[in-house]
Design a protein around this motif. Structure first.
Motif, short mmCIF file in Angstrom:
data_model
loop_
_atom_site.label_atom_id
_atom_site.label_comp_id
_atom_site.label_asym_id
_atom_site.label_seq_id
_atom_site.Cartn_x
_atom_site.Cartn_y
_atom_site.Cartn_z
N ARG A 257 8.57 45.47 22.92
CA ARG A 257 7.65 45.49 24.06
C ARG A 257 6.41 44.68 23.74
N ASN A 258 5.69 44.37 24.80
CA ASN A 258 4.36 43.77 24.65
C ASN A 258 3.39 44.87 24.21
N TYR A 259 2.11 44.55 24.16
CA TYR A 259 1.12 45.54 23.75
C TYR A 259 1.09 46.71 24.74
N HIS A 260 0.79 47.88 24.23
CA HIS A 260 0.89 49.11 25.03
C HIS A 260 0.02 49.06 26.28
N ILE A 261 -1.12 48.38 26.20
CA ILE A 261 -2.08 48.43 27.31
C ILE A 261 -1.47 47.89 28.60
N PHE A 262 -0.56 46.91 28.50
CA PHE A 262 0.06 46.37 29.71
C PHE A 262 0.90 47.43 30.41
N TYR A 263 1.64 48.19 29.67
CA TYR A 263 2.51 49.21 30.27
C TYR A 263 1.70 50.42 30.74
N GLU A 319 -18.24 52.00 33.23
CA GLU A 319 -17.09 52.01 34.12
C GLU A 319 -16.84 50.62 34.69
N SER A 320 -17.90 49.88 34.97
CA SER A 320 -17.73 48.53 35.51
C SER A 320 -17.08 47.61 34.49
N HIS A 321 -17.48 47.75 33.21
CA HIS A 321 -16.85 46.94 32.18
C HIS A 321 -15.39 47.33 31.99
N GLN A 322 -15.10 48.64 32.09
CA GLN A 322 -13.70 49.05 31.98
C GLN A 322 -12.86 48.41 33.09
N ILE A 323 -13.38 48.43 34.30
CA ILE A 323 -12.64 47.82 35.41
C ILE A 323 -12.46 46.33 35.15
N SER A 324 -13.49 45.67 34.62
CA SER A 324 -13.37 44.24 34.32
C SER A 324 -12.32 44.00 33.24
N ILE A 329 -6.71 42.08 31.92
CA ILE A 329 -5.35 42.38 31.44
C ILE A 329 -4.34 42.18 32.57
N ALA A 330 -4.69 42.66 33.77
CA ALA A 330 -3.79 42.49 34.91
C ALA A 330 -3.62 41.01 35.26
N SER A 331 -4.70 40.21 35.11
CA SER A 331 -4.59 38.78 35.42
C SER A 331 -3.62 38.08 34.48
N ILE A 332 -3.56 38.55 33.21
CA ILE A 332 -2.60 37.95 32.27
C ILE A 332 -1.18 38.20 32.74
N LEU A 333 -0.90 39.42 33.23
CA LEU A 333 0.43 39.72 33.77
C LEU A 333 0.74 38.83 34.97
N HIS A 334 -0.22 38.68 35.85
CA HIS A 334 0.00 37.81 37.01
C HIS A 334 0.19 36.36 36.60
N ALA A 405 -2.85 32.28 28.29
CA ALA A 405 -2.71 33.73 28.30
C ALA A 405 -3.03 34.31 26.92
N LYS A 406 -2.52 33.66 25.87
CA LYS A 406 -2.81 34.15 24.52
C LYS A 406 -4.29 34.06 24.21
N HIS A 407 -4.91 32.97 24.65
CA HIS A 407 -6.33 32.79 24.36
C HIS A 407 -7.18 33.84 25.10
N ILE A 408 -6.84 34.09 26.35
CA ILE A 408 -7.59 35.11 27.11
C ILE A 408 -7.47 36.47 26.43
N TYR A 409 -6.25 36.81 26.02
CA TYR A 409 -6.05 38.12 25.40
C TYR A 409 -6.77 38.21 24.05
N ALA A 410 -6.73 37.11 23.28
CA ALA A 410 -7.41 37.13 21.98
C ALA A 410 -8.90 37.27 22.15
#
Length: 1850
Positions: A257-263, A319-324, A329-334, A405-410
Motif C-alpha cells: 500500500r501507499n502511506y497510511h494517510i491516503f487511506y 484546525e485550518s492547517h490540518q485542513i490545508s 494530500i488529497a490533491s496528490i491523489l487527484h 507528486a513525490k516532491h509535494i509529499y516530501a
C-alpha cells in the motif's frame, strides 16, 4: 582438556542442515585423533557418518548442557557459536514465549506477531528503578538502563533500534519512548510527554506503509532526542528524519500500500468537513490502488485517522492547517488520476480542460488551472542566448507528474516534521537527552536500487560504530579486572565504507555523473568498473554490464544501476514549482518558498536542534560541493548520516536488534533460515565471536563458590577466604592455566570450561545420588523383611489362638445346652401352675368386685338424695331472708339520707365560722392525746400480760417435772405384772403384722404387674412417638436446609455485592480525599510561589465569623441554639451599606430555628386559650349561683398569668440577644476591608431578618390579646368575690386531682397577688389582719386534710376494684378448670395423663411469662430509681458543698483580719481556658514545634486531649468564634507539620493517632447517645453543651485518611527496596539454592557501589520498629491491623511481580525459600497478635505461586491439582510462572509445552483479568472505628515540657 575428552561417547554436537540450518546429534563412540569421520545418532535415532576435514581439523560444534539452555543472556552459554545462539533463541521464543534475550550489550527482540500483555503501566513501574540484570530481558530494561546512566553519569544516551522491515523496530522505539514519558514525566502542566507520544501516530500515518513483510513498515529513518532537565523530567524533544521513500507515493508493488494517510483520508471522506476534498474510496485513485488490496486485516483506517487528528490537535496544529494538510494530500491523489492523452506524433501530449481531477488538484492547491495544465505537458529549455518551450512525450509527462507528486509529499513531510519539532521545542535549558534511533536494517531483495544502497550504507556505518563500542567495552572489562589484554581480531568494515563515501568512491562518482549534462546510469556503472575493480569489496557481475556488487559486512548485495542518477538528482521542473509558489493558500506557497539549495527541512531542523550539543568530528570535513549546483540526495544523506554518527559517538549507545521470525507473519513461528540471516546481518553473531575470542564466561568468586561448592574438598572448606578456595579448586580441576584467569572480583573462563565444570558437578551429584539411592533401597528392603517376619509370626499366633478358642467354645456350648434344657422344663411347669392360679384369682376378684360395687352404688344414691334435699331447703330459707333484709335496708337508707341532709346543711352553716374550725382543731388535739394515752395503756397491759405468761410457764414446767417423777415410781411398781400382758400384746401384734405383710405383698405384686404393663405400653408409645418425631425432624431439617441453602446463597451473594460496593465507594471516597490533598498541596505550592514573586509581607485574614479554613472553603460553621434581636443591627447595616457587610449563615439558621420555636409556642397558647373559652362557655350555661365559683378558674387564671409573664420575659431576652448579634455584625462589617459574599446574598439575609421581625410583631399582638382575655377573666373573678367574700373557705377541693404544676402555679399566683387583691378581700374583716392570717392558716390545714382524705378514699376504691378483679379472674379460672375436668373424665387414662401434663405446662408457662413481665417492670423501676437517686445524691452533694462554702465564707468574714484562712481547692472540671491572643502560641507549642520524644512516658495522644479540653471550655462559654478558630488553626497546623515531615514515619504516626483520638473525643462527648454507651457518669459531664461539631468530625476524618495514606507511603518507601532481596534472593535456608551461570548482564551490574542485599530479618526488624512506634503512640489497634494488611499486600505484590518478570528465580528452591519466608512472616503476625488483620489473606497469591514452583508438573493429574490449588492466581500468571520455570540442576526437568497447553485448556473457563502484574500501589480503603477513651478529662496532667503555662484549669 584434550579433544578426546571433549568428543567422547554420548557427547552432543551440532552439524549443518540444509533445512534447519543446524541439527543436534550425539556421538555413539569416542573420537580419536586421526579419525576421518564421526559416528553420530540424530534425534530421530538415525545413525550417520559425519566426515571431518583432517587438514583443517574442523570438528562439529559442541552443544551446551541442558541446564544452560534458555538463558536470559546468550553470553552465559559455555559454548559460544552460531548454533548455540540460534537454539537458545528458539527455545526461549517457542517454549517460553520470551521475545527478548540479551546478547552481551545487545537486546535481541523477536517479533511475536501477537499482542502480548507485557507493556502495561504496571510493567513499567515494575522495571522502574531496577538494575538491568535483576529482571528478565525487556525493552523497558534497556530504557531504564539508559535513563539511569544518564542520571548517574550525567552523559547523553542513545538507544539504537535496527532490523529489517517487519521486525518490530517502530514498536520497540515506541515502547521505549512510552517508558521515558511515564518514568520521566514533565514536572509542569505542559504535558510534553503526551506530545512526544502523540508524534508517533502522526509519523506512522505519513511515513509508514504496508509492505509484503510488514503491515506497518516505517519507510524512513528517524532519530528522536528526548530532552531532560536537571531533575530528569522531560522538557522537550526533537526529531530528525532520514531518506523518506518518496517513490512509494507514485508506485506500490503487489500486495503493498501507499502511506497510511491516503487511506485514512479516503475512509473519512464522508465527513461533512471533507466534502470539498472530492474524495471517494481508495480503489478509485491510481496512487492508492496499484498494490491491489487497499485494506489491512484488523486495521480501521477511519479510527486511525481520528487518532491522527487528535494527535495534530494535541501538538498544537491549528484546525485550518490540518485542513490545508489534508487538502494537499488529497490533491496528490487527484494528480495521480489526471488523464494524459498522447498526440499522434508521439512527441507531445495534452490534458483535457474538463479533467475533473486536474480541476480538483488546482482548486485544492489554489493554483491556476491553465498554467498547471500547460506546464504539465511542456518544459522550458534555457540557453545562453534564448529560452525554448518544448513539448514532452507521454512517458516524460508521466515522469514529470510523478516527480511533482513525490516532491509535494516530501515537502509536506518535512513541514510536518518541522512543526512537530516546534511543538516539542522548549525554552528551558536542556541538561541531557536520550536519543532513540529507529532506522532500517540491512536489506537485500531480488532487485536492489538506490534506496537499498543508502540503507545498507547507513548500516555499514552503524555496524562500524557497534563493533568499536563492543571492542571498547571488552577492553574496559579486562582492564578493570586486571586481566592481561590480548588483541582480539574482529571484522573492520572501514574499507567497505571508504568504497562508498571516500573521494572518488561510489557516491562521489554518482554525484559527478549527475553533473554531466548527458550522464547515464550505464556510464556511471562503467566508471565504477574502471575505478574499483581491484577493491576486495567491489565486484562486477558476470552476466550484466549495468549492475555491480558490494560486499557488505552482512552479505553480498547486487545493485542494479538503472534509476540511480534520476533518484539521486531528484529533479522537478522549475515551472511547476513556480506555479505552486504562486498559490493563494499560504501553507502551499510556504512549502515551496522554503525549498532552497540546502539540506531538506528534516536535516536543517536536526541541525538547529542539535546545536546545543558540543560535538567535534573525528574526521576532517568533506569538501563542500559547488554552490551553483543543487545538492544531490546522496550528498544530503551522507551529510546527515555523518551528523548522526557524531551524535551517537558523543553518547552512550544501547542496542536493540529486532529479528523477524518468519515471512508469513505467523504468531510464534520460528524460521531458522530467516533468523540466522538476520542475526548475521545485525551483528549479533559478531558480538558472540568477539566474546568467544577472549574469556566469555565470567563468575564472581562468591557465585562460583556457591555453585561449585560440591567440588571442594572438606579440608579446603576450613579456609575462610573464598577467593583462595576458588583458586585451589580450579587449579586442581583444570590443568591448562590458559583456560581461566583470576581477576580482581571475577574469574574469567575460556569457551567450554563452564560446561566442563557443570559436567564435573553433575557427575558428583550423580555419584552422591547413587550412594543415597543404594543406602535408601537397602534400608527399605530391611524394613520390608522385618515387616514380613513380624506379620508371619502374628498370623501363626492368631491361628493357634483361634483353634484353642474354638474348642473351648464347643465345650461351653455343650454344657450350656444341658443347663438350658433343665431350666426350660422347670419354667414350663411353673408357668402352667401360675396360669391356673391366676385364673382362679381373677374369677374371685371379679365376683367380689361386682357385689361390692352394687352395695356402693346403693349407698351413693341415698347420700346424693339427702344432699339435694338439704341444699334446696337451705336455698329457699336464704331467699326469704334476703327479701326481708333488702326491704329493711331500703327503709333505713331513706331515713338516714334525710337525716344526713339535715346534718350536712347544719354543718355547712357551722363550718363557715372560725370558732368551729378552732373547735375542730381542739377536738383533733384531744383525739391525738387520747390515742397517745390509749397506746400507753396498751403497752402497760402488754407488759403485765407478758409477766403473767412467764409465771405460768414456770409453774407448768415444775408440774411436768413432778409428774415425770411420779410416772417413774409408778412404772417401777407395776413392772412385774405388766410384762406378761406386754408379751401377749406383742404376740397379737406379730400375727397382725404378718397378715398385713402378706396382704401388702399381694398388693405389691399386683401393682408391679400393672406397672410393668403400663411401662411396656408407655415404652411402645414413646418409641413410636420418637420415630414420628425423627421423621418430622428429618422432614423439617430437609425443608430448612433447602430454604437455608437458598437463603444463605442469596444472602451471601447480596452481602458480597454490598461489601464490594461499600469497599468501592469507600475506596472511591478516599481516592477523592487523596486527590483533594494533592490538589491542596499543589495549591499551597503555587501560593508560596506567588507570594515569593509578589514579595508581599503577609495576607489579609478573613472575617472571624466566616466559615473558612484558609485554603479550605468548604469547612463548616458552628450551629448554636440561641439568637437575639436584630433591629438595631439592621439599621447599622443599612447605614454602612451592603458592600461592607459580611454575611454569616449561622445568623440565618438561628433566626429560622427561633421562629419555629415561637410558632410552636403560639400554637400551644392558642390551644390552651380555646380550652379556657370552652370551659367558660360551659360554666355560663350552667345555672348556678354566682357565689359558687369553682376554684379551678382561679388555678387556670394563675397558670395563664404566669405563662404570660414567662413569654414576656422570653421575648425581652430574645430582643436583647438579637440586638447584641446585630451590633456584632455591624462592627465586623465596619472592621473588615472586603467581604466574601455578594450584595445579593446579603440582601437576601436582610429580607429574612425583616420577615423574622414581622413574625415577632405578630407574636406580640397575640400576647396582648391573651393578656386582655386573662385580665377580663380576672375581673369577673373579682366581681364574684365582692358578692361572696368567703368563697375560698369551701370544704371541698374538686381540683385537687389536677397536675401538681397547676397547684404550684396557684400558690405562686397568690404569692404574687397577695399585696393587692386579696388584702382587699380580708381588710374589711379585721383591720390589723390577724383574723385574715388565721383564716389563711386554717384554709391551708383544711386543704391538707381534704387532700389526705381524698387520697385515702382513692386508695380504698382502687383496692376494692383490684379485689373485685381478682375475684372475677378466679371465677373464670374455676369455670375453665371445671370444663377441663369434665372433658378429661370423658377421655382415656393415657389421654387424661397427657392432657393433664399439657394443662400444667400451659399454666407454668403463663405464670413464667407473668413473672418475667413483673421482673422487667421491677428492673425498669429499679433503674429509674437508681437514676433518680444519683440525681438526688448529686444535688445533695452540690447543696452540701454550697452550704459548706457559704459557711466558710461566713466564718471567714466573722474572723479577725489577723487570722489567715486556708482556701479550699475546687475540683478540676476537665476544661482549659486560654486567651484569644495565646491561640497561636498554643498551636505552636502543641502542634507545630512538638516532637513525639517530648511526650515519652506520658498519656498517649496527650495533645488531642488538651485540644479537646480547650474546645470544651470554648463550648462552655458559648464562644463559637473561638471554637471555629481553634479547630481551624489545629487542622492547618497538623497539615504544615506533615508537609514538613513527609518522610518521617514516627511523626506521621504520632499525628495520625492524635487526629483519630481528637475525632473520637468529639464523638464520645458529642451528646449523641450512640457514642455514649460506654461512658461513665463523670465522662457524661464532660460532653459539649452548646455546639454540634458533626461537620468538623467529617473534616477530621478526611484529614485522618490523608495522614494514613502518607503513613503507608512512607512505610512502603522504606520496605520496598528490601522486599525483593529479602524474599527472593537472600538464602534463608543455607545451601538450598544454587547459582546458575550468568552472562554479560550480571545482577546489580548497574549499581555504582557494592552489593546492597537485605535479609528477611531486616524486613521483620523494620516492621517491628513500625509496630513499636504505632503502639507507643497510642494508635488504635484497628488502624494498626489495617496498616500491616496494606504493607503485607505490598510485599506480596512486589515479590510476585518480580517473580513473574524474572526467569532466574522461578525454580523449586526459590519456592522452598518463599514458603519459609512466608511462614516466618506469619509467625511474626501471630507473635504480635496481628493475624486477625487479614494480612495472610493478602499473601495468598504469593503462597500459591510458591506451591506452584514446588508441585510436580508432568501428568494431567498434576495439572488438575495445580488448577484446583492456584485459585488466587490468574490463568496468565500461572502460565507465565510455568514458562519461566527453570531447573537449577540437571536432575530437575523443564515444564513441557504440552503440560502448559493442558493447564490453559483447563483454565480457559476462568474469567480472569488480563492484567499480568499486581498493582502494588493499590491501597485498601481505611476504616476508623469508634474507640472511646476510658480516661476522664479531669485526670489528665499537663507536663511542664510543653510550655503551656498560659492554660488555666477551670
Amino acid at each position: 582438556m584434550s579433544v578426546g575428552e571433549l568428543y567422547s561417547q554420548y557427547t552432543r554436537v551440532w552439524i549443518p542442515d540444509p533445512d534447519e540450518v543446524w541439527r543436534s546429534a550425539e556421538l555413539t563412540k569416542d573420537y580419536k585423533e586421526g579419525d576421518k569421520s564421526l559416528q553420530l545418532r540424530l534425534e530421530d535415532d538415525t545413525i550417520v557418518q559425519y566426515p571431518i576435514d583432517v587438514q583443517g581439523n574442523q570438528l562439529p560444534f559442541l552443544r551446551n548442557p541442558d541446564i544452560l539452555v534458555g538463558e536470559n543472556d546468550l553470553t552465559a552459554l559455555s559454548y559460544l557459536h552460531e548454533p548455540a545462539v540460534l537454539h537458545n533463541l528458539k527455545v526461549r521464543f517457542l517454549e517460553s514465549n520470551h521475545i527478548y534475550t540479551y546478547c552481551g550489550i545487545v537486546l535481541v527482540a523477536i517479533n511475536p506477531y501477537e499482542q502480548l500483555p507485557i507493556y502495561g503501566q504496571d510493567v513499567i513501574y515494575a522495571y522502574s528503578g531496577q538494575n538491568m540484570g535483576d529482571m528478565d530481558p525487556h525493552i523497558f530494561a534497556v530504557a531504564e538502563e539508559a535513563y539511569k546512566q544518564m542520571a548517574r553519569d550525567e552523559k547523553n544516551q542513545s538507544i539504537i533500534v535496527s532490523g529489517e522491515s517487519g521486525a518490530g523496530k517502530t514498536v520497540s522505539a515506541k515502547y521505549a519512548m512510552r517508558y521515558f514519558a511515564t518514568v520521566g514525566g514533565s514536572a509542569s502542566d505542559t504535558n510534553i510527554e503526551e506530545k512526544v507520544l502523540a508524534s508517533s501516530p502522526i509519523m506512522e500515518a505519513i511515513g509508514n506503509a504496508k509492505t509484503t513483510r510488514n503491515d506497518n513498515s516505517s519507510r524512513f529513518g528517524k532519530y528522536i532526542q528526548i530532552g531532560f532537565d536537571k531533575r530528569y523530567h522531560i522538557i522537550g524533544a526533537n526529531m530528525r528524519t532520514y531518506l523518506l521513500e518518496k517513490s512509494r507515493v507514485v508506485f506500490q508493488a503487489d500486495d503493498e500500500r501507499n502511506y497510511h494517510i491516503f487511506y485514512q483520508l479516503c475512509a473519512a471522506a464522508s465527513l461533512p468537513e471533507f466534502k470539498e476534498l472530492a474524495l471517494t474510496c481508495a480503489e478509485d485513485f491510481f496512487y492508492a490502488s496499484q498494490g491491489g488490496d487497499t485494506s489491512i486485516e484488523g486495521v480501521d483506517d477511519a479510527e486511525d485517522f481520528e487518532k491522527t487528528r487528535q494527535a495534530f490537535t494535541l501538538l498544537g496544529v491549528r484546525e485550518s492547517h490540518q485542513i490545508s494538510i489534508f487538502k494537499i494530500i488529497a490533491s496528490i491523489l487527484h494528480l495521480g488520476n489526471v488523464e494524459i492523452q498522447s498526440e499522434r506524433d508521439g512527441d507531445s501530449c495534452s490534458i483535457s480542460p474538463e479533467d475533473e481531477h486536474l480541476n480538483n488538484f488546482c482548486r485544492l492547491l489554489g493554483v491556476e488551472h491553465s498554467q498547471m495544465e500547460h506546464w504539465l505537458c511542456h518544459r522550458k529549455l534555457v540557453t545562453t542566448s534564448e529560452t525554448y518551450v518544448k513539448t514532452m512525450s507521454l512517458q516524460q509527462v508521466v515522469n514529470a507528474r510523478n516527480a511533482l507528486a513525490k516532491h509535494i509529499y516530501a515537502q509536506l513531510f518535512g513541514w510536518i516534521v518541522e512543526h512537530i519539532n516546534k511543538a516539542l521545542h522548549t525554552s528551558l535549558k536542556q541538561h541531557s537527552f536520550i536519543g532513540v534511533l529507529d532506522i532500517y536494517g540491512f536489506e537485500t531483495f531480488e532487485v536492489n536500487s538506490f534506496e537499498q544502497f543508502c540503507i545498507n550504507y547507513a548500516n555499514e556505518k552503524l555496524q562500524q560504530q557497534f563493533n568499536s563500542h563492543v571492542f571498547k567495552l571488552e577492553q574496559e572489562e579486562y582492564m578493570k579486572e586486571q586481566i592481561p589484554w590480548t588483541l582480539i581480531d574482529f571484522y573492520d568494515n572501514q574499507p567497505c565504507i571508504d568504497l562508498i563515501e571516500a573521494k572518488l568512491g561510489i557516491l562521489d562518482l554518482l554525484d559527478e555523473e549527475c553533473k554531466v549534462p548527458k550522464g547515464t546510469d550505464q556510464n556511471w556503472a562503467q566508471k565504477l568498473y574502471d575505478r574499483h575493480s581491484g577493491s576486495q569489496h567491489f565486484q562486477k557481475p558476470r552476466m550484466s554490464n549495468t549492475a555491480f556488487i558490494v560486499v557488505h559486512f552482512a552479505d553480498k548485495v547486487e545493485y542494479l544501476s538503472d534509476g540511480f542518477l534520476e533518484k539521486n538528482r531528484d529533479t522537478v521542473y522549475e515551472e511547476q514549482i513556480n506555479i505552486l509558489k504562486a498559490s493563494k493558500f499560504p501553507l502551499v506557497a510556504d512549502l515551496f518558498h522554503d525549498d532552497k539549495d540546502s539540506v531538506p527541512a528534516s536535516t536543517t531542523s536536526g541541525k538547529s536542534s542539535s546545536s546545543k550539543i558540543n560535538i567535534r568530528s573525528s574526521r576532517p570535513p568533506l569538501k563542500a560541493p559547488n554552490k551553483e549546483h543543487k545538492k544531490t540526495v546522496g550528498h544530503q544523506f551522507r551529510t546527515s548520516l555523518h551528523l548522526l554518527m557524531e551524535t551517537l559517538n558523543a553518547t552512550t549507545p544501547h542496542y536493540v536488534r529486532c529479528v523477524k521470525p518468519n515471512d508469513k507473519k505467523l504468531p510464534f513461528h520460528f524460521d531458522p533460515k530467516r533468523a540466522v540471516q538476520q542475526l548475521r546481518a545485525c551483528g549479533v553473531l559478531e558480538t558472540i565471536r568477539i566474546s568467544a575470542a577472549g574469556y566469555p564466561s565470567r563468575w564472581a568468586y562468591h557465585d562460583f563458590f556457591n555453585r561449585y561448592r560440591v567440588l571442594v574438598k572438606k579440608r579446603e572448606l576450613a579456609n575462610t577466604d573464598k577467593k583462595a578456595i576458588c583458586k585451589s579448586v580450579l587449579e586442581s580441576l583444570i590443568k591448562d592455566p590458559d583456560k581461566f584467569q583470576f581477576g580482581r572480583t571475577k574469574i574469567f573462563f575460556r569457551a567450554g570450561q563452564v560446561a566442563y565444570l557443570e559436567k564435573l558437578r553433575a557427575d558428583k551429584f550423580r555419584a552422591a545420588t547413587i550412594m543415597i539411592q543404594k543406602t535408601v533401597r537397602g534400608w527399605l528392603q530391611r524394613v520390608k523383611y522385618r515387616r514380613l517376619k513380624w506379620a508371619t509370626l502374628t498370623l501363626q499366633r492368631y491361628c493357634r489362638g483361634y483353634l484353642a478358642r474354638r474348642l473351648a467354645e464347643h465345650l461351653r456350648r455343650t454344657h450350656a445346652a444341658v443347663v438350658f434344657q433343665k431350666q426350660y422344663r422347670m419354667r414350663r411347669a411353673l408357668l402352667a401352675y401360675q396360669r391356673l392360679r391366676r385364673a382362679a384369682l381373677v374369677i374371685q376378684a371379679f365376683v367380689r368386685g361386682t357385689f361390692v360395687r352394687r352395695i356402693y352404688h346403693q349407698v351413693l344414691r341415698e347420700h346424693k338424695a339427702t344432699i339435694i334435699q338439704k341444699h334446696v331447703r337451705g336455698w329457699m330459707a336464704r331467699r326469704r331472708f334476703q327479701q326481708l333484709r333488702g326491704a329493711a335496708i331500703v327503709i333505713q337508707c331513706a331515713f338516714r339520707r334525710l337525716k344526713a341532709k339535715r346534718e350536712l346543711k347544719a354543718l355547712k352553716i357551722e363550718a363557715r365560722s372560725a370558732e368551729h374550725l378552732k373547735r375542730l382543731n381542739v377536738g383533733m388535739e384531744n383525739k391525738v392525746v387520747q390515742l397517745q394515752r390509749k397506746i400507753d395503756d396498751q403497752n402497760k397491759e402488754f407488759k403485765t400480760l407478758s409477766e403473767q405468761l412467764s409465771a405460768v410457764t414456770s409453774t407448768y414446767t415444775m408440774e411436768v417435772e413432778k409428774l415425770k417423777k411420779e410416772l417413774g415410781h409408778y412404772q417401777q411398781s407395776q413392772g412385774e405384772d405388766g410384762s406378761l400382758r406386754l408379751q401377749e400384746e406383742v404376740e397379737t401384734l406379730r400375727t397382725e403384722l404378718e397378715r398385713a405383710h402378706s396382704e401388702r405383698k399381694i398388693l405389691e405384686d399386683a401393682h408391679t404387674r400393672e406397672n410393668d404393663e403400663l411401662r411396656q405400653r408407655v415404652a411402645d408409645l414413646e418409641q413410636e412417638n420418637a420415630l414420628l418425631k425423627e421423621e418430622k425432624e428429618q422432614l423439617n431439617n430437609q425443608i430448612l436446609c433447602q430454604s437455608k441453602d437458598e437463603f444463605a446463597q442469596n444472602s451471601v451473594k447480596e452481602n458480597l455485592l454490598m461489601k464490594k460496593e461499600l469497599e468501592e465507594e469507600r475506596s472511591r471516597y478516599q481516592n477523592l480525599v487523596k486527590e483533594y490533598s494533592r490538589l491542596e498541596q499543589r495549591y499551597d505550592n503555587l501560593r508560596d510561589e506567588m507570594t515569593i514573586i509578589k514579595q508581599t509581607p503577609g495576607h489579609r485574614r478573613n472575617p472571624s465569623n466566616q466559615s473558612s479554613l484558609e485554603s479550605d472553603s468548604n469547612y463548616p460553621s458552628i450551629s448554636t441554639s440561641e439568637v437575639g434581636d436584630t433591629e438595631d443591627a439592621l439599621q447599622q447595616v443599612e447605614e454602612i451599606g451592603l458592600e461592607k457587610a459580611a454575611m454569616d449563615m449561622t445568623v440565618f439558621l438561628k433566626l429560622q430555628k427561633r421562629v419555629r420555636e415561637l410558632e410552636q409556642e403560639r400554637k400551644k397558647m392558642q390551644t390552651q386559650l380555646e380550652k379556657r373559652e370552652q370551659q367558660d362557655s360551659k360554666k355560663v350555661q350552667v345555672d348556678q349561683p354566682k357565689n359558687d365559683i369553682d376554684v379551678d378558674q382561679d388555678a387556670d387564671l394563675a397558670y395563664n398569668s404566669l405563662k404570660r409573664q414567662e413569654l414576656e420575659s422570653e421575648n425581652k431576652k430574645l430582643k436583647n440577644e438579637l440586638n447584641e448579634l446585630r451590633k456584632a455584625m455591624a462592627d465586623q462589617a465596619t472592621q473588615s476591608d472586603s467581604t466574601h459574599s455578594s450584595p445579593d446574598s446579603y440582601s437576601l439575609l436582610l429580607n429574612q431578618l425583616k420577615l423574622a421581625n414581622e413574625e415577632l410583631e405578630v407574636r406580640k399582638e397575640e400576647v396582648l390579646i391573651l393578656r386582655t382575655q386573662i385580665v377580663s377573666a380576672d375581673q369577673r373573678r373579682l366581681a364574684g368575690k365582692s358578692t361572696e367574700p368567703n368563697i375560698n373557705a369551701r370544704t371541698s377541693w374538686p381540683n385537687s386531682e389536677k397536675h401538681v404544676d397547676q397547684e404550684d402555679a396557684i400558690e405562686a399566683y397568690h404569692g404574687v397577688c397577695q399585696t393587692n387583691s386579696e388584702t382587699e378581700d380580708w381588710g374589711y374583716l379585721n383591720e390589723d389582719g390577724e383574723l385574715g392570717l388565721a383564716y389563711q392558716g386554717l384554709k391551708q390545714v383544711a386543704r391538707l386534710l381534704e387532700a389526705q382524705l381524698q387520697a385515702q378514699s382513692r386508695e380504698h376504691e382502687e383496692e376494692v376494684e383490684h379485689l373485685k378483679a381478682q375475684v372475677e379472674a378466679l371465677k373464670e379460672e374455676m369455670d375453665k378448670q371445671q370444663q377441663a375436668f369434665c372433658q378429661t373424665l370423658l377421655l382415656s387414662p393415657e389421654a387424661q395423663v397427657e392432657f393433664g401434663v399439657q394443662q400444667e405446662i400451659t399454666r407454668l408457662t403463663n405464670e413464667n411469662l407473668d413473672l418475667k413481665e413483673l421482673v422487667e417492670k421491677l428492673e425498669k423501676n429499679e433503674k429509674k430509681l437508681k437514676k433518680q437517686l444519683k440525681i438526688y445524691m448529686k444535688k445533695v452533694q452540690d447543696l452540701e458543698a454550697a452550704q459548706a462554702l457559704a459557711q466558710s465564707e461566713r466564718k471567714r468574714h466573722e474572723l479577725n483580719r489577723q487570722v489567715t484562712v486556708q482556701r479550699k481547692e475546687k475540683d478540676f472540671q476537665g476544661m482549659l481556658e486560654y486567651h484569644k491572643e495565646d491561640e497561636a502560641l498554643l498551636i505552636r507549642n502543641l502542634v507545630t514545634d512538638l516532637k513525639p520524644q517530648m511526650l515519652a512516658g506520658t498519656v498517649p495522644c496527650l495533645p488531642a486531649y488538651i485540644l479537646y479540653m480547650c474546645i470544651r471550655h470554648a463550648d462552655y462559654i458559648n464562644d463559637d468564634v473561638k471554637v471555629h478558630s481553634l479547630l481551624t488553626s489545629t487542622i492547618n497546623g497538623i497539615k504544615k507539620v506533615l508537609k514538613k515531615h513527609n518522610e518521617n514515619f514516627e511523626m506521621t504516626s504520632f499525628w495520625l493517632s492524635n487526629t483519630c483520638r481528637l475525632l473520637h473525643c468529639l464523638k464520645q462527648y458529642s451528646g449523641d447517645e450512640g457514642f455514649m454507651t460506654q461512658n461513665t457518669t463523670k465522662q457524661n459531664e464532660h460532653c459539649l453543651k452548646n455546639f454540634d461539631l458533626t461537620e468538623y468530625r467529617q473534616v477530621l476524618s478526611d484529614l485522618s485518611i490523608q495522614i494514613y495514606q502518607q503513613l503507608i507511603k512512607i512505610a512502603e518507601g522504606v520496605l520496598q527496596p528490601m522486599i525483593v532481596s529479602a524474599m527472593l534472593e537472600n538464602e534463608s535456608i543455607q545451601g538450598l539454592s544454587g547459582v546458575k551461570p550468568t552472562g554479560y548482564r550480571k545482577r546489580t551490574s548497574s549499581m555504582a557501589d557494592g552489593d546492597n542485599s537485605y535479609c528477611l530479618e531486616a524486613v521483620i526488624r523494620q516492621m517491628n520498629s513500625f509496630h513499636t512506634v504505632m503502639c507507643d503512640q497510642g494508635l488504635d489497634p484497628e488502624i494498626i491491623l489495617q496498616v500491616f494488611k496494606q504493607l503485607f499486600y505490598m510485599i506480596n505484590a512486589v515479590t510476585l511481580n518480580n517473580l513473574l518478570l524474572r526467569k532466574d528465580v522461578c525454580s523449586w528452591s526459590t519456592g522452598m525459600q518463599l514458603r519459609y519466608n512466608i511462614s516466618q512472616l506469619e509467625e511474626w503476625l501471630r507473635g504480635r497478635n496481628l493475624h486477625q488483620s487479614g494480612a495472610v489473606q493478602t499473601m495468598e497469591p504469593l503462597i500459591q505461586a510458591a506451591q506452584l514452583l514446588q508441585l510436580k508438573k508432568k501428568t494431567p493429574e498434576d495439572a488438575e491439582a495445580i488448577c484446583s490449588l492456584c485459585t488466587s492466581l490468574s490463568t496468565q500468571q500461572i502460565v507465565k510462572i510455568l514458562n519461566l520455570y527453570t531447573p537449577l540442576n540437571e536432575f530437575e526437568e523443564r515444564v513441557t509445552v504440552g503440560f502448559i497447553r493442558t493447564i490453559q485448556a483447563q483454565l480457559q473457563e476462568r474469567n480472569d483479568p488480563q492484567q499480568l502484574l499486581l498493582d502494588f500501589k493499590h491501597m485498601f480503603p481505611v476504616l476508623f472505628p469508634f474507640n472511646p477513651s476510658s480516661l476522664t478529662m479531669d485526670s489528665i496532667h499537663i507536663p511542664a515540657c510543653l510550655n503551656l503555662e498560659f492554660l488555666n484549669e477551670v
